[in-house]
Design a protein around this motif. Structure first.
Motif, mmCIF file in Angstrom:
data_model
loop_
_atom_site.group_PDB
_atom_site.id
_atom_site.type_symbol
_atom_site.label_atom_id
_atom_site.label_comp_id
_atom_site.label_asym_id
_atom_site.label_seq_id
_atom_site.Cartn_x
_atom_site.Cartn_y
_atom_site.Cartn_z
ATOM 1 N N LYS A 11 34.082 95.647 -39.975
ATOM 2 C CA LYS A 11 34.977 95.641 -41.138
ATOM 3 C C LYS A 11 35.872 94.390 -41.143
ATOM 4 N N LEU A 54 39.299 93.224 -41.513
ATOM 5 C CA LEU A 54 40.675 93.736 -41.471
ATOM 6 C C LEU A 54 41.683 92.595 -41.658
ATOM 7 N N LYS A 77 43.008 91.367 -44.338
ATOM 8 C CA LYS A 77 43.953 91.412 -45.465
ATOM 9 C C LYS A 77 45.060 92.450 -45.268
ATOM 10 N N TYR A 78 46.242 92.066 -45.747
ATOM 11 C CA TYR A 78 47.376 92.996 -45.757
ATOM 12 C C TYR A 78 47.558 93.504 -47.193
ATOM 13 N N ASP A 81 45.548 96.322 -46.658
ATOM 14 C CA ASP A 81 44.376 97.162 -46.369
ATOM 15 C C ASP A 81 43.973 97.157 -44.887
ATOM 16 N N GLY A 82 43.790 95.948 -44.346
ATOM 17 C CA GLY A 82 43.374 95.849 -42.943
ATOM 18 C C GLY A 82 44.419 96.449 -42.015
ATOM 19 N N LYS A 95 46.635 98.783 -42.723
ATOM 20 C CA LYS A 95 46.686 100.254 -42.821
ATOM 21 C C LYS A 95 45.475 100.898 -42.145
ATOM 22 N N THR A 96 44.323 100.238 -42.234
ATOM 23 C CA THR A 96 43.122 100.785 -41.587
ATOM 24 C C THR A 96 43.325 100.879 -40.078
#
Lengths: 389, 58
Positions: B21, B23, B25-26, B28-29, B31-32
């Motif tokens: 994946k 990860l 980007k902030y 999204d990444g 939070k994942t």
């Protein structure tokens, strides 16, 4: 149970030294040995810093060999056991032949990116700072690096907690500070200098654009600073810990008093108000020279702060800062170069002149890091002497 | 407690699907990854905060 009582006793000695209300029954000893501990246990830095297990062995070796009331570092520094998965361990240069380590002075923030950091610090940190610092996060599919890094981080954290518990329950030695107490170990200016902008970069920026640097420090604080206002207690000192908080300053070494007043003083004032309100004690480790900052430290409330200073004359410090417990004083140059008698004589002078009325914690002046920073027979002799003084 | 121990032991295995994946980007990444430690319950916030702090520091 007996070891728990020993832990409380040691923590109480330190609290009494900081509070300066009653003289402790003996002068407490703070271990300010860092990488030296690992070398002293027979490991190379590469063997120790990448292995939670070897760090544990070295810490146990230390506790068994040297009398001590608290150890500053229990395996938290340079945690390559997890940063290797993220790829940020490469900024450190380990030289196992001489037992030394250097850190590359790098910048992960460009001068024209200040506004980006100030306006949206978390996005900047996640999308720019971390991938620049951690090379394994640079690829688009960086999930593997993050998951492996987090997996190793959880193990590292568990090992740290285990080290604390081994010290408490096996050796009767308290933890340095209370993790539930919201003191800020390294704040905005230190993050900027040590980890984000580098010494050269921050030195320049503080002169060219001081307001932006201040705003960037505040932005970093908004993420990393624990919320003191949300603290609900308990009031008073945590008896499991030597101090309630520990704060480390290093970026002041490139600041004049006016700059210190701008970048550090508001945070230190806040910590002082908190310490007074909740009756907490704080170890303030001010690296390098700090004499020019005494006018600020004079304003700190009496009985709440211990000042561990590296290069300052501790006898002069005692006179100029009667409100603060002095920590340190044993010169690493002497520990590494002189004989046992010279070291013990100096330790005796420290105890007699600084510890006769309390308000003193024995320690080395500098962080013991390199093999030549200290001869083991000297450290053993001075710790044995102070423990029985 | 058992859930926590199992989570700790199997963290890497349980999150293998995130290996490929992105990860970067902030938020999204961010939070994942944060969600991947949610099995820790009350300890999650402490672990997540310290992870951010330590990757920033070291």
């Amino acid at each position: 149970m007996l070891k728990e009582l020993e832990t409380y006793h040691r923590a109480r000695l330190i609290t009494q030294a900081v509070k300066m209300e009653v003289r402790p029954e003996r002068i407490p000893i703070l271990c300010n040995a860092w990488n030296w501990k690992y070398l002293d246990a027979g490991f190379t830095l590469s063997e120790a810093l990448y292995s939670n297990k070897n760090i544990r062995k070295a810490l146990m070796h230390y506790a068994k060999t040297y009398p001590t009331d608290v150890v500053f570092e229990l395996g938290t520094r340079n945690p390559f056991s997890f940063t290797q998965y993220l790829g940020s361990d490469k900024h450190y240069i380990i030289n196992d032949e001489i037992g030394g380590m250097n850190i590359v002075d790098e910048s992960f923030l460009e001068p024209d990116e200040y506004d980006e950091l100030i306006n949206d610090p978390m996005t900047f940190i996640w999308e720019k700072f971390l991938p620049r610092k951690c090379k394994n996060l640079q690829t688009p599919a960086n999930g593997k690096a993050y998951i492996e890094g987090m997996d190793a981080f959880i193990k590292y954290l568990l090992n740290y907690v285990a080290n604390q518990n081994i010290y408490k329950y096996v050796y009767g030695i308290p933890t340095l500070y209370d993790m539930d107490c919201p003191f800020y170990m390294m704040n905005g200016p230190d993050i900027m200098m040590d980890f984000m902008r580098g010494i050269k970069g921050l030195s320049r920026d503080m002169r060219r654009m001081p307001d932006k640097v201040k705003a960037a420090c505040d932005a970093l604080d908004s993420i990393y600073e624990p919320d003191m206002d949300a603290y609900q207690g308990p009031h008073g000192h945590n008896r499991d810990c030597a101090f309630d908080g520990a704060m480390v300053y290093i970026a002041h070494t490139i600041m004049n008093p006016k700059q210190f007043e701008m970048y550090y003083w508001p945070g230190l004032q806040k910590a002082a108000e908190f310490a007074e309100k909740w009756d907490k004690t704080v170890l303030l480790f001010v690296e390098g020279d700090s004499e020019r900052l005494y006018p600020f430290f004079k304003q700190l409330p009496k009985g709440h702060f211990a000042l561990l200073a590296e290069t300052n004359d501790v006898f002069k410090m005692r006179k100029e800062l009667p409100n603060i417990c002095v920590a340190g004083g044993m010169p690493a140059t002497m520990l590494g170069g002189a004989d046992v008698k010279t070291c013990v004589d100096y330790a005796k002078r420290l105890c007699e002149e600084l510890g006769s009325d309390g308000g003193y914690i024995f320690s080395s002046d500098k962080m013991l890091s390199y093999p030549t920073d200290c001869k083991r027979e000297n450290w053993k002799a001075v710790c044995d002497f102070v423990a029985s003084y | 407690m058992l859930k926590l121990v199992l989570g700790l032991l199997t963290y890497k295995q349980q999150n293998k699907d995130l290996y490929d994946k992105d990860l970067t980007k902030y938020p999204d990444g961010f939070k994942t990854l944060e969600k991947s430690v949610s099995f820790m319950g009350d300890l999650k916030d402490m672990v997540w905060f310290n992870f951010l702090l330590f990757v920033t520091y070291f």
